[in-house]
Design an enzyme around this catalytic site. Structure first.
Site, PDB file in Angstrom:
ATOM      1  N   THR A 173     -24.603   4.052-114.967  1.00 53.05           N
ATOM      2  CA  THR A 173     -25.545   4.976-114.341  1.00 53.05           C
ATOM      3  C   THR A 173     -26.894   4.915-115.043  1.00 53.05           C
ATOM      4  O   THR A 173     -26.960   4.640-116.229  1.00 53.05           O
ATOM      5  CB  THR A 173     -24.944   6.392-114.430  1.00 53.05           C
ATOM      6  OG1 THR A 173     -23.828   6.445-113.565  1.00 53.05           O
ATOM      7  CG2 THR A 173     -25.932   7.468-114.050  1.00 53.05           C
ATOM      8  N   ARG A 201     -15.762  10.522-102.993  1.00 50.26           N
ATOM      9  CA  ARG A 201     -15.779  11.130-104.338  1.00 50.26           C
ATOM     10  C   ARG A 201     -17.232  11.390-104.779  1.00 50.26           C
ATOM     11  O   ARG A 201     -18.110  10.566-104.625  1.00 50.26           O
ATOM     12  CB  ARG A 201     -15.104  10.186-105.320  1.00 50.26           C
ATOM     13  CG  ARG A 201     -15.122  10.670-106.779  1.00 50.26           C
ATOM     14  CD  ARG A 201     -16.240  10.029-107.586  1.00 50.26           C
ATOM     15  NE  ARG A 201     -16.159  10.326-109.017  1.00 50.26           N
ATOM     16  CZ  ARG A 201     -17.079   9.972-109.907  1.00 50.26           C
ATOM     17  NH1 ARG A 201     -18.139   9.311-109.516  1.00 50.26           N
ATOM     18  NH2 ARG A 201     -16.953  10.288-111.172  1.00 50.26           N
ATOM     19  N   GLY A 203     -19.540  12.411-108.126  1.00 51.59           N
ATOM     20  CA  GLY A 203     -19.555  12.549-109.581  1.00 51.59           C
ATOM     21  C   GLY A 203     -20.568  13.594-110.028  1.00 51.59           C
ATOM     22  O   GLY A 203     -21.040  14.405-109.227  1.00 51.59           O
ATOM     23  N   ASP A 204     -20.894  13.557-111.303  1.00 53.90           N
ATOM     24  CA  ASP A 204     -21.835  14.545-111.848  1.00 53.90           C
ATOM     25  C   ASP A 204     -23.288  14.209-111.541  1.00 53.90           C
ATOM     26  O   ASP A 204     -24.143  15.100-111.497  1.00 53.90           O
ATOM     27  CB  ASP A 204     -21.662  14.629-113.377  1.00 53.90           C
ATOM     28  CG  ASP A 204     -21.965  13.286-114.056  1.00 53.90           C
ATOM     29  OD1 ASP A 204     -21.420  12.260-113.599  1.00 53.90           O
ATOM     30  OD2 ASP A 204     -22.745  13.268-115.024  1.00 53.90           O
ATOM     31  N   THR A 224     -24.805  10.481-118.454  1.00 59.38           N
ATOM     32  CA  THR A 224     -23.980   9.348-118.028  1.00 59.38           C
ATOM     33  C   THR A 224     -22.615   9.457-118.700  1.00 59.38           C
ATOM     34  O   THR A 224     -22.535   9.772-119.884  1.00 59.38           O
ATOM     35  CB  THR A 224     -24.610   7.988-118.388  1.00 59.38           C
ATOM     36  OG1 THR A 224     -23.623   6.957-118.165  1.00 59.38           O
ATOM     37  CG2 THR A 224     -25.058   7.917-119.839  1.00 59.38           C
ATOM     38  N   GLY A 225     -21.567   9.216-117.943  1.00 56.78           N
ATOM     39  CA  GLY A 225     -20.238   9.319-118.523  1.00 56.78           C
ATOM     40  C   GLY A 225     -19.214   9.598-117.438  1.00 56.78           C
ATOM     41  O   GLY A 225     -19.500   9.434-116.246  1.00 56.78           O
ATOM     42  N   GLY A 227     -17.744  11.319-114.877  1.00 57.60           N
ATOM     43  CA  GLY A 227     -18.323  12.391-114.072  1.00 57.60           C
ATOM     44  C   GLY A 227     -17.473  13.638-113.912  1.00 57.60           C
ATOM     45  O   GLY A 227     -17.978  14.764-113.963  1.00 57.60           O
TER      46      GLY A 227
HETATM   47  N1  ASP Z   1     -21.429   9.739-114.366  1.00 59.62           N
HETATM   48  C1  ASP Z   1     -21.212   8.729-113.372  1.00 59.62           C
HETATM   49  C2  ASP Z   1     -20.172   9.188-112.385  1.00 59.62           C
HETATM   50  O1  ASP Z   1     -19.172   9.769-112.792  1.00 59.62           O
HETATM   51  C3  ASP Z   1     -20.764   7.433-113.951  1.00 59.62           C
HETATM   52  C4  ASP Z   1     -21.696   6.841-114.974  1.00 59.62           C
HETATM   53  O2  ASP Z   1     -22.281   7.570-115.778  1.00 59.62           O
HETATM   54  O3  ASP Z   1     -21.847   5.613-114.972  1.00 59.62           O
HETATM   55  O4  ASP Z   1     -20.316   8.933-111.217  1.00 59.62           O
END
Ligand code: ASP
Length: 306
Positions: A173, A201, A203-204, A224-225, A227
């Site tokens: 991300t 789905r 994510g965050d 980023t992480g 989600g």
């Molecule tokens: N946070 C993002 C998600 O869960 C993934 C990412 O940080 O690469 O969609």
């Protein structure tokens, strides 16, 4: 106020032992291009929202990152992208989720913030709005990346969904936070989500308060992480709250959320942050995070590992 820009290109298991010199150079070059694109705007007296947008567009256009071109494949072999942006001046925000074929999802998030009555649009409705704003669209081939396809092929028969790499566990991300010469803060985040994620789905990254938040009173954050864990922890807003209600510094608030609260529930990842005084923080609890900051044309840094 001296303007500042901080960016990330995803966190995760990014190990020096698994990276070639050429690959490292390519990542660092792409981070620098993004910093240049955003900082140019700040230096010319432009605002934080425009700088964040330009920095993220540069990363979306680069296939090395999981956003825009090079976005991961979902369980149906499609790219479904998410993005959000927020202004610290008046808490105005825009976000889009589950969008396909929009070249730069961050530009759509910004248009939703500035040109619609709404904050959050999804799927077809968001795409329809993008068409009405004459935003650029690309066909599926544009978003295709051989490596992402291979990652999806490896796990598509399983029930698991992954961060943007199967073996490496990496989130690609992208995001940016900035403070402009008027002292205004902005934050933005853009992603393809996670490989083999279920159709629909979310994510965050597109959720205001989870993956993105900005408030001139406190800070601007882009995450980023993993989600699901970041949503449950309301990460970006929690940092702002710890500063606003508990009087913590940016660094203290980031430490509590990233190194303590997230770790406790297995929430791997990181974030970038900037406060109203221009202090910056780039904490992460994974092995690495593609990241960089710029305070002047010759005062910048790009880093990958911890
Ligand atoms: N946070 C993002 C998600 O869960 C993934 C990412 O940080 O690469 O969609």
């Amino acid at each position: 106020m001296l303007p500042r820009l901080v960016i990330h290109g995803g966190a995760g298991t990014i190990l020096k032992s698994e990276m070639s010199d050429a690959k490292e150079l390519a990542y660092k070059g792409a981070l620098k291009d993004s910093l240049d694109a955003g900082f140019k705007i700040l230096e010319a007296g432009g605002n934080a929202i425009d700088a964040v947008t330009a920095a993220i567009m540069s990363l979306e256009d680069c296939p090395l990152f999981n956003a825009g071109k090079g976005a991961v494949f979902n369980a149906e072999g499609k790219h479904e992208m998410d993005a959000s942006i927020m202004s610290g001046i008046d808490l105005s925000a825009g976000a889009a989720t589950g969008i396909r074929n929009v070249r730069n999802p961050i530009v759509l998030a910004k248009a939703i913030m500035q040109k619609s009555e709404h904050v959050f649009l999804m799927g077809e409705g968001a795409e329809k709005f993008a068409h009405s704003q004459e935003l650029a669209f690309e066909n599926d081939d544009y978003f295709y990346d051989a490596l992402r396809y291979e990652q999806w092929q490896k796990i598509k028969a399983t029930d698991t969904f992954q961060l943007d790499h199967t073996s490496e566990k990496k989130f690609g991300t992208v995001g940016a936070v900035a403070i402009d010469s008027n002292g205004n803060l902005a934050a933005g985040t853009s992603t393809g989500g996670m490989t083999n994620k279920r159709f629909g789905r979310v994510g965050d990254s597109p959720i205001i308060g989870a993956g993105t938040y900005a408030n001139n009173k406190t800070c601007a954050i882009s995450c980023t992480g993993h989600g699901e864990l970041f949503i449950r922890s309301v990460v970006a807003y929690d940092i702002s709250c710890l500063m606003e209600y508990k009087g913590l510094s940016l660094e203290e608030a980031c430490h509590i959320v990233v190194q303590e609260k997230l770790v406790k529930i297995g929430g791997e990842g990181g974030l970038i942050a900037i406060d109203a005084l221009g202090n910056i923080a780039l904490p992460f609890n994974s092995d690495g995070m593609y990241r960089g900051w710029m305070k002047g044309a010759n005062d910048y840094k790009t880093e990958i590992y911890s």
